[in-house]
Design a protein around this motif. Structure first.
Motif, PDB file in Angstrom:
ATOM      1  N   CYS A 101      11.112  54.969  10.399  1.00 53.30           N
ATOM      2  CA  CYS A 101      11.655  56.067  11.203  1.00 53.30           C
ATOM      3  C   CYS A 101      13.171  55.907  11.322  1.00 53.30           C
ATOM      4  O   CYS A 101      13.758  54.973  10.786  1.00 53.30           O
ATOM      5  CB  CYS A 101      10.996  56.051  12.573  1.00 53.30           C
ATOM      6  N   ALA A 102      13.772  56.795  12.089  1.00 52.80           N
ATOM      7  CA  ALA A 102      15.229  56.788  12.201  1.00 52.80           C
ATOM      8  C   ALA A 102      15.754  55.636  13.048  1.00 52.80           C
ATOM      9  O   ALA A 102      16.828  55.087  12.771  1.00 52.80           O
ATOM     10  CB  ALA A 102      15.716  58.125  12.779  1.00 52.80           C
ATOM     11  N   CYS A 103      15.004  55.253  14.094  1.00 49.32           N
ATOM     12  CA  CYS A 103      15.538  54.230  15.005  1.00 49.32           C
ATOM     13  C   CYS A 103      15.177  52.812  14.554  1.00 49.32           C
ATOM     14  O   CYS A 103      15.684  51.836  15.109  1.00 49.32           O
ATOM     15  CB  CYS A 103      15.054  54.473  16.435  1.00 49.32           C
ATOM     16  N   GLY A 104      14.280  52.713  13.568  1.00 54.74           N
ATOM     17  CA  GLY A 104      13.950  51.397  13.040  1.00 54.74           C
ATOM     18  C   GLY A 104      12.761  50.727  13.696  1.00 54.74           C
ATOM     19  O   GLY A 104      12.343  49.647  13.272  1.00 54.74           O
ATOM     20  N   GLU A 105      12.188  51.372  14.716  1.00 56.25           N
ATOM     21  CA  GLU A 105      11.027  50.778  15.383  1.00 56.25           C
ATOM     22  C   GLU A 105       9.809  50.726  14.459  1.00 56.25           C
ATOM     23  O   GLU A 105       9.048  49.764  14.472  1.00 56.25           O
ATOM     24  CB  GLU A 105      10.705  51.618  16.634  1.00 56.25           C
ATOM     25  N   CYS A 165       7.026  57.964  15.396  1.00 59.62           N
ATOM     26  CA  CYS A 165       7.599  56.864  16.158  1.00 59.62           C
ATOM     27  C   CYS A 165       7.610  57.270  17.627  1.00 59.62           C
ATOM     28  O   CYS A 165       8.029  58.385  17.968  1.00 59.62           O
ATOM     29  CB  CYS A 165       9.018  56.585  15.684  1.00 59.62           C
ATOM     30  N   CYS A 180      11.823  57.491  18.593  1.00 56.39           N
ATOM     31  CA  CYS A 180      12.699  58.531  18.033  1.00 56.39           C
ATOM     32  C   CYS A 180      11.923  59.764  17.570  1.00 56.39           C
ATOM     33  O   CYS A 180      12.529  60.764  17.192  1.00 56.39           O
ATOM     34  CB  CYS A 180      13.565  57.968  16.901  1.00 56.39           C
TER      35      CYS A 180
HETATM   36 ZN   LIG Z   1      11.889  55.436  15.635  1.00 62.92          ZN
END
Ligand SMILES: [Zn+2]
Ligand SMILES: [Zn+2]
Length: 159
Positions: A9-13, A77, A80
C-alpha cells in the motif's frame, strides 16, 4: 522469473510477495472497476490466495457493492485505505491490483474485458485480446494456468 513480485500500500503497512507468476492478468474497463478505482480501468493480476505471502500488515476486507446485486470484497490497508487486492466469487483466488506492485511494469494485461464501457480515449493494442464483456478462460489461459485453476477446484476438474 528473476525476482518475486512484491508490492504494498501507499503507507507501507501492507507488504506482500507473490510466490509465483499470476495465473492471468485482466485489464477491466467495466463501470464498477472505473468507479472503484476512480480511473479508466483496473489491472487485476489473478493468483491463488495461498500464493500471496503477506510480509507485513493485515489487509482489511471491505464489501463493496458491484452492480445492482453483486458484492465484491476489496482488501485495503487499514491505515491508508489503498486497495491491494480483491475477491470476486472464489475464495481460493485473489485479484491483485497490479498498480500496487513495486514495479507495475512487470505485469501486462493478457486480456481486456468489458470494453463496452472502455473510455473512448483509451486505445488498446491489437496484440492483446479484447472482449466487450467477459470471455472463456479455457480459450485464453495458458495450459499451466488452467491446470493450476483445476487444482484449486479439486478432483472434479482434475485430469
Ligand atoms: Zn497503507
Ligand atoms: Zn471490472
Amino acid at each position: 522469473m528473476s525476482t518475486a513480485l512484491e508490492g504494498g500500500c501507499a503507507c507501507g503497512e501492507i507488504r506482500f510477495r507473490l510466490t509465483s507468476e499470476p495465473l492471468f492478468v485482466h485489464c477491466c474497463h467495466c463501470l464498477n472497476c472505473q468507479r472503484q478505482t476512480g480511473s479508466a480501468f483496473v489491472i487485476n493480476a489473478i493468483i491463488e490466495t495461498d500464493r500471496i505471502e503477506l510480509l507485513a500488515g493485515e489487509p482489511r476486507p471491505v464489501d463493496v457493492p458491484r452492480g445492482k446485486t453483486g458484492k465484491q470484497r476489496i482488501f485495503r490497508c487499514a491505515t491508508c485505505q489503498v486497495a491491494v487486492f480483491s475477491r470476486y466469487t472464489r475464495a481460493s483466488t485473489r485479484f491483485v491490483r497490479a498498480g500496487t506492485l513495486d514495479d507495475p511494469s512487470r505485469v501486462a494485461p493478457d486480456v481486456h474485458i468489458y470494453t463496452r464501457s472502455k473510455l473512448p480515449w483509451v486505445t488498446l493494442p491489437d496484440s492483446v485480446p479484447a472482449f466487450t464483456t467477459y470471455y472463456d478462460p479455457k480459450e485464453l489461459w495458458p495450459a499451466a494456468s488452467l491446470e493450476r485453476l483445476a487444482a484449486l477446484r479439486g478432483s472434479k476438474a482434475r485430469r
